[in-house]
Every structure is written in structure tokens, then in C-alpha cells.
Design an enzyme around this catalytic site. Structure first.
Site, PDB file in Angstrom:
ATOM      1  N   SER A 107       0.813  -1.208   0.000  1.00 54.72           N
ATOM      2  CA  SER A 107       0.000   0.000   0.000  1.00 54.72           C
ATOM      3  C   SER A 107       0.853   1.266   0.000  1.00 54.72           C
ATOM      4  CB  SER A 107      -0.956  -0.040   1.201  1.00 54.72           C
ATOM      5  OG  SER A 107      -1.873   1.020   1.149  1.00 54.72           O
ATOM      6  N   ASP A 244      -2.441   6.616  -3.388  1.00 55.92           N
ATOM      7  CA  ASP A 244      -1.313   5.937  -2.752  1.00 55.92           C
ATOM      8  C   ASP A 244      -0.829   4.825  -3.682  1.00 55.92           C
ATOM      9  OD1 ASP A 244      -3.406   4.132  -2.403  1.00 55.92           O
ATOM     10  OD2 ASP A 244      -2.737   3.492  -0.426  1.00 55.92           O
ATOM     11  N   ASP A 246      -1.030   1.622  -3.954  1.00 53.42           N
ATOM     12  CA  ASP A 246      -1.878   0.547  -4.501  1.00 53.42           C
ATOM     13  C   ASP A 246      -3.250   1.037  -4.921  1.00 53.42           C
ATOM     14  OD1 ASP A 246      -2.967   0.852  -1.916  1.00 53.42           O
ATOM     15  OD2 ASP A 246      -3.506  -1.268  -1.797  1.00 53.42           O
ATOM     16  N   ASP A 248      -5.891   2.445  -3.367  1.00 52.40           N
ATOM     17  CA  ASP A 248      -7.147   2.380  -2.614  1.00 52.40           C
ATOM     18  C   ASP A 248      -7.377   3.616  -1.749  1.00 52.40           C
ATOM     19  OD1 ASP A 248      -5.299   1.901  -0.607  1.00 52.40           O
ATOM     20  OD2 ASP A 248      -6.143  -0.012   0.031  1.00 52.40           O
TER      21      ASP A 248
END
Length: 450
Positions: A107, A244, A246, A248
Site C-alpha cells: 500500500s 497511494d 496501490d 485504494d
């Protein structure tokens, strides 16, 4: 049964240290294949495959290969998605009727970290019991299945997800005439988000779209948005959007380069639903959501509840209440009537629908909510046991709450990963908030280090 590997957000750690090694990933793939295979009936049914996606970290190549080998050895077919946002794997798992989807990502963490997250066939997180079953299966000897799986690369994965994102807006929705700065954090949205916003008509200025395996989240993206904020002013853009690593989470900047966080975006989306989409049944925030957010929703008679920090807990409370909107101040926003998990691109589009339908700028819309000053002190302790139940600490909290006079709040929260207690105070006056937080933190430090 206690957990050995899975946390509230999958498995995560520093590459090569602890559990995050290629050998671990091989065994995890095998265990997941065995457990998830047993859940799906016949291996020759239409649900034989598990999908694997990843962000842009260099370690993703290694872990993708290890997981693929373990799954194939367990008799599972593997669909390789390549670099894709976490919410895209959730969507594609549903689309391809796969047994599960696996995301290789840490992430918003630096590139040296990596992790694993699972989605079930519905694109939701695995139930706790299934995670525990996978952990237990990792202790089994790894043998070669007589019915080995196969692997293939899904070439049109990105195009499918781009169309899914665009379809989350109404027919005819257009961003024509809008100039947007887009920061993709050198992460998984680098080849997705620019196409989505350009194809909807926006003029897009891109940042963080040149991943090299080591620059994900490096001085860019939603965790380091200053570059995006500056670019909005330099380019004369209408607003900026930062994801960010990833994809999400999402944060915005208004036309003046001022940051718009997850609480403010949630408020704008909720306000839009109430006025234009037939109402907003309720919103779930977290213990860290700004008190001004709660007050602004209350003024508009939109129900609000707080969950523990973490998207898992937000989603659980949303489902319990039958609500469709929730999220965190970090920008992890869940629009459950559009998708099953936090999705930065779709959340951004929902906020832009509000800007379009209200006919106001982003800074005007966020101005309808007054953010209260919030100050946090991290207190590192020799021990945390019993600190929150200590009479001195309780007395300090009670005294602070009396001074705030129902126009603010105090929150003490132990860190989930470090020997810390986080002392947060929120109220109308910044100087008072900082003073009260320091006062409580001093008591916590004395008690916890005595």
C-alpha cells in the site's frame, strides 16, 4: 485460534525479514490453493482460477512467481494481472468468477516493504476463519498435485478496469473544461488513472507515473502530497488528485493547493447524495475522523457512526447499518453501491460528480464543513499494560473533557504495531487543543514509564 501471519489488512512486512520471504510466499500459495480449492467444489468447474495482481515494487516480480508456483502445485489455475490497483483485483475477481484474488502490495509503505491481501469470489476480504484455515495449512507438507494448475496472463485487465471506473459515473458525465493534476505515486494507478480522467474529458497533468520498482510512494502520492499541491498552483489547475501506491486511497487539493482529506471528501460525497441522489442513509467514519465532520453531518441530519481505525471495521459497520458510504481521513473511502472495497479512482469520480452537479469549486464545497483543530502526541512507553485504566490518566482525560465543554473530544489509542499510546485532542481552539494533549501525554508518559 490465534493468528500467526494475518493482520487486519492482510500480511505485511519488510522484504527478507520476518515472514516476507520467497519461501514463505511459496508455502502461502500452496496453502491458499489447498484451502480455497476445497471451498470451490470441482476443480474443473468454472471457478478453478485464482488471480494475482501487484503494485510496482521490484519485489513483486519475485513474490508473484513464488505465489504462482505454490498455487499451481496445489492444482489451481492462475490468472496474472500484472501491476494493478488493489480495488481492480477485487473487481476482476468478480468479473472472471475466480475463486479468489491476491494482491501483492504494501500500500502506502516504502518499496522495501511488501505484503499480501486476499479477496474472496465476491471481491470482499476473506472471512477470518478462512484466513485461519490458510495459516493452519501452511504447516502441512507441500506435495505436488497430480492435477497441476496452469497460468495465463490477462492482457485486457487494465482496459476492463478503466471501463468499470468510467461506468461508475452516469451516462454523459464529462470532465471537459477541467484541468486536473494527477499524482499516481509511481504506483499501481500509473497506467490506469490518467486514461480514466482523460477519457472523461479532463485535461490531465501527470506526476508519479514513471515507476522503477523503488520510487513507489517516494516523496509523492497521498502520503506526500506537497508536490501535487504545488503543481496545482503552478499549472493553474482546478484541483489535484493524489493516490497511494496501490490505489485504494485518494486525497485532493483545491485550486489554491490546499489539501482536502478523506473526511472532507466523504462530507462532499454525502452532501451530494443527500441533495441529488435521493438521500444519504448514513456515513461511517473512524475514531480518528474529525469532530467537525460529525457536526457538519449532524447539521444536515445525516446519521454518523464511528468504527475502529481500519477499513475492515468501517466496512463491517457499514454492512451492519445497511449504509453505502464510509471511510477514513487518510482517504480510504468505500462507496459500497459502486464497488466492494476502498477505491481511490472511483471515490475521486464521486467527488468530481459533486463538483459538477453543485456547480461550485472544490474549495467552495469543502468550505461548507468546518474542520476542528486536531492534535496528536505519540507517547513511547516502557509498558502499556494498565495505562489506560490508571486513575491518574482517567482524571487527566476527564479534566480535559470538562475544559472542552462538549465542543471537542479526547481519544487515547494504543498503537497496533509499536509500544506507543496515541493521545489525540480535538476542539475549537488550536492552542487549547495542543496544551491539553501535552498535559495528558505527560501523565501517560509518567504512568507508563514508572
Amino acid at each position: 485460534m490465534s493468528r500467526k501471519y494475518f493482520g487486519t489488512d492482510g500480511i505485511r512486512g519488510r522484504v527478507g525479514e520476518g515472514v516476507i520471504t520467497p519461501d514463505f510466499m511459496l508455502r502461502l500459495g500452496y496453502a491458499a490453493g489447498k484451502v480455497l480449492g476445497d471451498l470451490s467444489g470441482s476443480k474443473r468447474s468454472g471457478h478453478r482460477s485464482i488471480l494475482i495482481g501487484k503494485d510496482t515494487r521490484v519485489s513483486g516480480y519475485m513474490f508473484e512467481a513464488a505465489l504462482e508456483a505454490g498455487l499451481i502445485n496445489a492444482g489451481v489455475d492462475v490468472g496474472l494481472l500484472g501491476p494493478m490497483p488493489t480495488p481492480a483485483i477485487a473487481y476482476l475477481t468478480r468479473t472472471f468468477h475466480a475463486r479468489a484474488g491476491i494482491v501483492i502490495s504494501a500500500s502506502h509503505n516504502p518499496y522495501q516493504d511488501n505484503g499480501i491481501k486476499f479477496f474472496n469470489a465476491d471481491g470482499s476480504k476473506l472471512p477470518d476463519q478462512v484466513e485461519l484455515d490458510i495459516e493452519a495449512a501452511m504447516d502441512l507438507p507441500m506435495t505436488t498435485s497430480p492435477d497441476l494448475g496452469k497460468a495465463w496472463r490477462i492482457e485486457d485487465a487494465a482496459a476492463r478496469y478503466i471501463e468499470f471506473c468510467k461506468a461508475s459515473t452516469p451516462w454523459g458525465f464529462s470532465l471537459e473544461g477541467m484541468k486536473i493534476v494527477l499524482d499516481c505515486a509511481n504506483g499501481a494507478t500509473y497506467h490506469i488513472a490518467p486514461k480514466v480522467f482523460r477519457e472523461l474529458g479532463a485535461e490531465v497533468v501527470t506526476l508519479g507515473v514513471s515507476p522503477n520498482g523503488q520510487n513507489i510512494n517516494l516523496d509523492c502520492g497521498s502520503t506526500k502530497p506537497r508536490q501535487m499541491q504545488k503543481a496545482v498552483c503552478d499549472e493553474g489547475a482546478d484541483l489535484g488528485i493524489a493516490f497511494d501506491g496501490d490505489g485504494d486511497r485518494v486525497l485532493f487539493a483545491d485550486r489554491n493547493g490546499k489539501l482536502v482529506d478523506g473526511d472532507q471528501l466523504l462530507f462532499i460525497i454525502a452532501m451530494h447524495r443527500q441533495q441529488f441522489l435521493g438521500g444519504c442513509s448514513g456515513v461511517v467514519g473512524t475514531l480518528m475522523s474529525n469532530y467537525g465532520f460529525e457536526l457538519a453531518l449532524r447539521e444536515r441530519e445525516i446519521p454518523f457512526e464511528r468504527a475502529k481505525v481500519g477499513d475492515r471495521y468501517v466496512l463491517e459497520k457499514m454492512q451492519a447499518n445497511g449504509w453505502k458510504l464510509g471511510g477514513e481521513s487518510s482517504g480510504h473511502i468505500i462507496c459500497a453501491d459502486s464497488t466492494t472495497t476502498g477505491d481511490g479512482v472511483i471515490s475521486a469520480l464521486q467527488a468530481l460528480r459533486a463538483v459538477s452537479d453543485f456547480g461550485e469549486s472544490l474549495d467552495q464545497l469543502k468550505g461548507r464543513m468546518k474542520m476542528l483543530p486536531q492534535h496528536m502526541v505519540n507517547v513511547r512507553l516502557a509498558h502499556r499494560e494498565g495505562v489506560l485504566e490508571n486513575d491518574e490518566v482517567k482524571a487527566a482525560v476527564s479534566a480535559a473533557e470538562s475544559e472542552l465543554a462538549n465542543r471537542g473530544r479526547v481519544l487515547l489509542r494504543p498503537s497496533g504495531t509499536e509500544p506507543l499510546i496515541r493521545v489525540m485532542v480535538e476542539g475549537e481552539k488550536r492552542a487549547q487543543v495542543e496544551e491539553l494533549a501535552a498535559r495528558i501525554a505527560a501523565v501517560v508518559e509518567r504512568v507508563g514509564n514508572s
